[in-house]
Structures are given as structure tokens and as C-alpha cells.
Design a protein around this motif. Sequence first.
Motif, PDB file in Angstrom:
ATOM      1  N   GLN A 184       0.828  -1.199   0.000  1.00 32.85           N
ATOM      2  CA  GLN A 184       0.000   0.000   0.000  1.00 32.85           C
ATOM      3  C   GLN A 184       0.864   1.251   0.000  1.00 32.85           C
ATOM      4  OE1 GLN A 184      -2.509  -0.555   3.436  1.00 32.85           O
ATOM      5  NE2 GLN A 184      -3.823  -2.058   2.418  1.00 32.85           N
ATOM      6  N   ILE A 185       1.907   1.251   0.839  1.00 30.69           N
ATOM      7  CA  ILE A 185       2.840   2.385   0.875  1.00 30.69           C
ATOM      8  C   ILE A 185       3.556   2.512  -0.465  1.00 30.69           C
ATOM      9  CG2 ILE A 185       4.925   3.298   1.970  1.00 30.69           C
ATOM     10  CD1 ILE A 185       4.048   1.884   4.559  1.00 30.69           C
ATOM     11  N   TYR A 186       4.015   1.382  -0.977  1.00 30.29           N
ATOM     12  CA  TYR A 186       4.764   1.325  -2.234  1.00 30.29           C
ATOM     13  C   TYR A 186       3.930   1.844  -3.403  1.00 30.29           C
ATOM     14  CZ  TYR A 186       7.961  -0.939  -5.645  1.00 30.29           C
ATOM     15  OH  TYR A 186       8.848  -1.215  -6.654  1.00 30.29           O
ATOM     16  N   LEU A 187       2.701   1.371  -3.490  1.00 29.66           N
ATOM     17  CA  LEU A 187       1.803   1.791  -4.571  1.00 29.66           C
ATOM     18  C   LEU A 187       1.453   3.268  -4.444  1.00 29.66           C
ATOM     19  CD1 LEU A 187       0.023   1.112  -7.016  1.00 29.66           C
ATOM     20  CD2 LEU A 187      -1.765   0.379  -5.420  1.00 29.66           C
ATOM     21  N   GLY A 188       1.162   3.697  -3.219  1.00 29.28           N
ATOM     22  CA  GLY A 188       0.804   5.098  -2.993  1.00 29.28           C
ATOM     23  C   GLY A 188       1.920   6.045  -3.398  1.00 29.28           C
ATOM     24  N   MET A 189       3.153   5.728  -3.014  1.00 32.36           N
ATOM     25  CA  MET A 189       4.299   6.567  -3.363  1.00 32.36           C
ATOM     26  C   MET A 189       4.561   6.558  -4.869  1.00 32.36           C
ATOM     27  SD  MET A 189       6.888   5.671  -0.194  1.00 32.36           S
ATOM     28  CE  MET A 189       8.268   6.586  -0.897  1.00 32.36           C
ATOM     29  N   THR A 190       4.336   5.405  -5.502  1.00 31.34           N
ATOM     30  CA  THR A 190       4.525   5.313  -6.960  1.00 31.34           C
ATOM     31  C   THR A 190       3.523   6.197  -7.689  1.00 31.34           C
ATOM     32  OG1 THR A 190       5.279   3.013  -6.722  1.00 31.34           O
ATOM     33  CG2 THR A 190       4.662   3.744  -8.923  1.00 31.34           C
ATOM     34  N   LEU A 191       2.254   6.108  -7.293  1.00 27.36           N
ATOM     35  CA  LEU A 191       1.211   6.924  -7.919  1.00 27.36           C
ATOM     36  C   LEU A 191       1.470   8.410  -7.703  1.00 27.36           C
ATOM     37  CD1 LEU A 191      -1.959   4.823  -6.998  1.00 27.36           C
ATOM     38  CD2 LEU A 191      -0.843   4.994  -9.234  1.00 27.36           C
ATOM     39  N   PHE A 192       1.967   8.769  -6.528  1.00 27.36           N
ATOM     40  CA  PHE A 192       2.287  10.169  -6.245  1.00 27.36           C
ATOM     41  C   PHE A 192       3.404  10.660  -7.168  1.00 27.36           C
ATOM     42  CE2 PHE A 192       4.539  13.552  -3.999  1.00 27.36           C
ATOM     43  CZ  PHE A 192       3.491  14.381  -3.622  1.00 27.36           C
ATOM     44  N   THR A 193       4.423   9.806  -7.403  1.00 29.90           N
ATOM     45  CA  THR A 193       5.525  10.166  -8.298  1.00 29.90           C
ATOM     46  C   THR A 193       5.032  10.335  -9.732  1.00 29.90           C
ATOM     47  OG1 THR A 193       7.068   8.907  -6.903  1.00 29.90           O
ATOM     48  CG2 THR A 193       7.819   9.488  -9.108  1.00 29.90           C
ATOM     49  N   ILE A 194       4.167   9.419 -10.178  1.00 26.26           N
ATOM     50  CA  ILE A 194       3.596   9.522 -11.531  1.00 26.26           C
ATOM     51  C   ILE A 194       2.819  10.830 -11.680  1.00 26.26           C
ATOM     52  CG2 ILE A 194       1.909   8.536 -13.138  1.00 26.26           C
ATOM     53  CD1 ILE A 194       2.638   5.773 -12.020  1.00 26.26           C
ATOM     54  N   ALA A 195       2.005  11.147 -10.679  1.00 22.73           N
ATOM     55  CA  ALA A 195       1.198  12.372 -10.721  1.00 22.73           C
ATOM     56  C   ALA A 195       2.095  13.610 -10.783  1.00 22.73           C
ATOM     57  CB  ALA A 195       0.281  12.433  -9.502  1.00 22.73           C
ATOM     58  N   ALA A 196       3.163  13.620  -9.990  1.00 21.23           N
ATOM     59  CA  ALA A 196       4.072  14.764  -9.969  1.00 21.23           C
ATOM     60  C   ALA A 196       4.746  14.954 -11.327  1.00 21.23           C
ATOM     61  CB  ALA A 196       5.125  14.576  -8.883  1.00 21.23           C
ATOM     62  N   LEU A 197       5.163  13.856 -11.947  1.00 20.18           N
ATOM     63  CA  LEU A 197       5.810  13.935 -13.262  1.00 20.18           C
ATOM     64  C   LEU A 197       4.825  14.389 -14.336  1.00 20.18           C
ATOM     65  CD1 LEU A 197       8.040  10.712 -13.154  1.00 20.18           C
ATOM     66  CD2 LEU A 197       8.814  13.086 -13.032  1.00 20.18           C
ATOM     67  N   LEU A 198       3.585  13.899 -14.256  1.00 17.75           N
ATOM     68  CA  LEU A 198       2.560  14.314 -15.221  1.00 17.75           C
ATOM     69  C   LEU A 198       2.266  15.810 -15.094  1.00 17.75           C
ATOM     70  CD1 LEU A 198       0.029  11.332 -14.998  1.00 17.75           C
ATOM     71  CD2 LEU A 198       1.419  11.963 -16.986  1.00 17.75           C
ATOM     72  N   LEU A 199       2.171  16.296 -13.860  1.00 15.69           N
ATOM     73  CA  LEU A 199       1.899  17.715 -13.631  1.00 15.69           C
ATOM     74  C   LEU A 199       3.054  18.591 -14.098  1.00 15.69           C
ATOM     75  CD1 LEU A 199       0.213  17.558 -10.094  1.00 15.69           C
ATOM     76  CD2 LEU A 199      -0.887  18.124 -12.272  1.00 15.69           C
ATOM     77  N   SER A 200       4.260  18.005 -14.131  1.00 15.90           N
ATOM     78  CA  SER A 200       5.434  18.765 -14.587  1.00 15.90           C
ATOM     79  C   SER A 200       5.493  18.866 -16.112  1.00 15.90           C
ATOM     80  CB  SER A 200       6.715  18.109 -14.072  1.00 15.90           C
ATOM     81  OG  SER A 200       6.966  16.885 -14.747  1.00 15.90           O
ATOM     82  N   GLY A 201       4.597  18.148 -16.794  1.00 12.77           N
ATOM     83  CA  GLY A 201       4.549  18.213 -18.247  1.00 12.77           C
ATOM     84  C   GLY A 201       5.189  17.044 -18.959  1.00 12.77           C
ATOM     85  N   MET A 202       5.622  16.030 -18.224  1.00 17.13           N
ATOM     86  CA  MET A 202       6.242  14.869 -18.858  1.00 17.13           C
ATOM     87  C   MET A 202       5.177  14.015 -19.536  1.00 17.13           C
ATOM     88  SD  MET A 202       8.677  11.897 -17.132  1.00 17.13           S
ATOM     89  CE  MET A 202       9.980  13.017 -16.647  1.00 17.13           C
ATOM     90  N   LYS A 203       5.546  13.348 -20.627  1.00 13.65           N
ATOM     91  CA  LYS A 203       4.628  12.459 -21.337  1.00 13.65           C
ATOM     92  C   LYS A 203       4.163  11.329 -20.430  1.00 13.65           C
ATOM     93  CE  LYS A 203       6.725  13.237 -25.899  1.00 13.65           C
ATOM     94  NZ  LYS A 203       7.460  12.589 -27.024  1.00 13.65           N
ATOM     95  N   THR A 204       2.956  10.837 -20.684  1.00 13.34           N
ATOM     96  CA  THR A 204       2.371   9.809 -19.823  1.00 13.34           C
ATOM     97  C   THR A 204       3.231   8.545 -19.777  1.00 13.34           C
ATOM     98  OG1 THR A 204       0.154  10.616 -20.321  1.00 13.34           O
ATOM     99  CG2 THR A 204       0.318   8.414 -19.382  1.00 13.34           C
ATOM    100  N   PHE A 205       3.659   8.067 -20.946  1.00 10.21           N
ATOM    101  CA  PHE A 205       4.448   6.826 -20.980  1.00 10.21           C
ATOM    102  C   PHE A 205       5.754   6.995 -20.219  1.00 10.21           C
ATOM    103  CE2 PHE A 205       7.472   3.828 -22.884  1.00 10.21           C
ATOM    104  CZ  PHE A 205       6.758   2.637 -22.786  1.00 10.21           C
ATOM    105  N   ASP A 206       6.427   8.112 -20.428  1.00  4.54           N
ATOM    106  CA  ASP A 206       7.681   8.378 -19.720  1.00  4.54           C
ATOM    107  C   ASP A 206       7.447   8.501 -18.220  1.00  4.54           C
ATOM    108  OD1 ASP A 206       8.178   8.791 -22.461  1.00  4.54           O
ATOM    109  OD2 ASP A 206       9.857  10.110 -22.017  1.00  4.54           O
ATOM    110  N   SER A 207       6.365   9.173 -17.844  1.00  6.23           N
ATOM    111  CA  SER A 207       6.052   9.366 -16.419  1.00  6.23           C
ATOM    112  C   SER A 207       5.858   8.034 -15.710  1.00  6.23           C
ATOM    113  CB  SER A 207       4.794  10.219 -16.254  1.00  6.23           C
ATOM    114  OG  SER A 207       4.976  11.505 -16.794  1.00  6.23           O
TER     115      SER A 207
END
Length: 480
Positions: A184-207
Motif C-alpha cells: 500500500q505504501i509502495y503503490l501510494g508513493m509510486t502513484l504520487f511520483t507519476i502524478a508529480a511527473l505528469l503535472l510537470s509536463g512529462m509524457k504519460t508513458f515516460d512518467s
Amino acid sequence: MNYKMIRFVISWVLKVEGMLMLFPALVGAMYQEKAGFAYLIWGLLCIAAGLILCFRKPSNMEIYSRDGFVCVSLSWVVLGVFGAVPFVITGEIPFYINALFEIVSGFTTTGASILSDVEALSHASLFWRSFSHWIGGMGVLVFILALLPMKGGSVMNLMKAESPGPTVSKFVPRVRGTAKILYQIYLGMTLFTIAALLLSGMKTFDSVTLAMGAAGTGGFAVLNSGCAVYTPLQQWILTIAMIAFGVNFNFYYLMLCKKGKAAISSQEVRAYILIILLAGGVISWNTYPMYHSIGETVRTAFFQVGSIITTTGYSTTDFDLWPELSKCILVMLMFIGACAGSTGGGIKVSRILILLKTVKKELGSIVHPRSIKRIRFDDHPVEHEVLRAINVFLIVYLVIYSFSMLIISIDGFSFETNFTAVAATLNNIGPGLDQVGPTSNFFGYGPVSKLILIFDMLAGRLELFPMLILFYPSTWKKRG
């Protein structure tokens, strides 16, 4: 030896791996790539093989300590052996040993590659490489433990064999509960990282792929340039993510339980952060003339420090061109590694701290022969069994390191190349220096050397002993 239970666990590994291959198959379908069919077909075959192996549930579900080590080591071998096949089927990595090297590097979160042109791979295969980091980061058996109804002792023996570090902590009385909390911790932190990269403008696949690599502290990038082309903000997000996943997950559990004081008091976490700050500061000073501004220098230095100490292996620059002092610091960080109980590799900060405390105790005993002092870690006495295990670990580590260096030297590469190649694989780093540096790869090594380095990656991820026990004759004898 409970052979039926070992077969049962491996059958679950095959079924889970088969189901996980459906994700790259889906990615292939999204990008309309034929490679997706290879993952779909092989994934279904893995599931079928798993179902055949577990046609009958063992009457004795108990797993003893020896069985646990064998289960874990064989499971990781099976993961690699079956996980490499799609690369061969698609023709993207036609030579099987190369494919095996690539996927074992993925599952063990090493990030060492034999590919010189990763952008030539299909999206399905690029996703599978990065997804293998995420799977291997927390451990596939930790995931299975959250599903299988097994006795507490059996589950703990599996978790001890797969989890990195001198000891394994139980967050809750039931180990299955611990496995669920970890994921749960692992998944939550991963999703948070993906969201942060997406908000920064990175492409979805790369994020998604880079976030999975940062989470598992792997190092497979999806571009030939690594992470160099991403914006300064995106590089800082990855830096923070890599460092965060290198922290003992017990820290996050304590924070979630509102026990911040206990979490912050961790000697290992404080030492880990201090090492990063010191290394990043010295490298920033040492490499300043090579970059255009202080901001670029600090960002590049801390990205590489975070990448190497967490054994992730991402790169934004060719650090093989750095001054000798900076390269020496990076090599030292390769051996130190991240915190115990994290997704990172290396010797682990906790072991280094305990060894330093042991040296201090011995020096004190020489000065004050009659004094009796116990080594304490986080206000708890360190048991003799833990000290013995750490000493034996280091001896075995040096033996494997020396033997690996000796064998791969047959291929004729320089000492710097061979030394850092073994360091990069045994510590699950990824890139080394010289001919295995961040702009090079491991393709030049021969089949025998690659098999040695594959063993090193598995041994490093599993803390040496689960792999070695497969070669110990008494392991396979029946109990008396």
C-alpha cells in the motif's frame, strides 16, 4: 525439505508473472504493436504452467527456514528465465542470454543493460523492462504473501529470505498484514511520483515508466539519452523520488501511525540523508567548472548521488568524465547503498553503521580492557547473532566479488571496467565506469561473464545467501 510446498509457491510465481505480462500486452495493443501479442501468448502459457504445477494443494503448508531460502531463490530464477522469453519471441533481443541479462537486471532493480539503442524497442518491451523494476523492487513474493493463506512462521521465513537488510520488521502481528501495508505504501508513493511527473509536463508513458524505475530503484530509461533531456523540475522530482524510495519503509509506516518522533530518531535514516548531503555538496564543489551555473551543478550532482546511493542508476550526465574525486565518491556510494527495508541495494547504511560501532567498541576495549559495552542501534542492543550475520555477510560478499572479478577479467576489459561492472551488478546499481559507464553498456562481455554478472545481480538483490544455498549439498538432503 517440503518439495510440494516449493512447487506450490513457484506455481504461484508463474501465475502471477503470467498475469503481469498482460500489462505490456495491453500497452502493445494501445500502441498497435505486434510485440503485444508475444506478451499475451507467453503470459497465458505461464499462467497455464502455473495452474498445472499447483493442480493439487500440499497437505503440509509449512515452510521451514531452509525451504524459505530455496523457495525465494528458485522463484527469482524462474522469474528471470520465463520473463526473458518475450524479448526473444519479438526478436528485439534475439540471443537468449542477452535477454536473460536484461530481464534479470530489471527484476533485481539493477538497470544494467546490453542495449545500445533502447528507443528501437517497442512500447510493450520498454514497459515490461520498467515494470520489472517495480515488480522486483518490493519483491514478487511479498505480493504473493499478501494473497496466500499460509501459517505465520512459513510466511516469515519467506519474507526473511527476500527482504533486504540485517533484520525484518513486522509492522502488525500478522505477516500477511505487513505485506499488504508494504505494498500500500509502495503503490501510494509510486502513484504520487507519476502524478508529480505528469503535472510537470512529462509524457504519460515516460512518467509511468520512470516512476516505476524510481520506485523500484531500477535504472532502465526509455530514451537513449537517459534522463538528460528532461526539464530541471522533472529531474528534481526524480531525485526526490529516488531518495524517498531508498528510505526504510518502516519510517513511512511510523509516520502514517503519527509516530514522527520515533521515525525521525532512526539512526539509519539520519545517516542516509547526511551521506547524501555531504556527497552531493562535495561533488557540486568538485564539478562546478564543468557546468554553466550553480543550479545546474547542484541539480546534476544530487541527481547522480541520489541515483547511485539508492542503486537506481538513472543518469543525466556522463559522470565517467567527472574528476577522480567525484568518481571515487560515487564508487563508495555504490557499496554503501540505501537503507535496509527499502527497495535499494548495496551493503546497506545500517550494516555500515553497525560495523563502525563495532570498530569503536574494539578500540574502546583496547584502551579500557575491563570495560564491558554493548553495541546499541536505535536505542536497542544489537544481538550477537546480528553481528555474526553481518560479519559473515561481508566475508561472503568479498569472496563473491573477488571470484566474479577473476572470471570476467577473461574478456580482457580494463580493471576499472571489471571492478565497477561487478560493483554495479552485485550492488544492483546499473552503470559503472569506463566501458560500462552511463553512456555504454554490458553487451561486450561474453556469455560466461554475463552469466556470472546475472548471478551477481540475483545474489545482490537477495542478500547473497538464498542464491548460495542452492549450491550447498546438504540443502537437498531429507531431514533426519
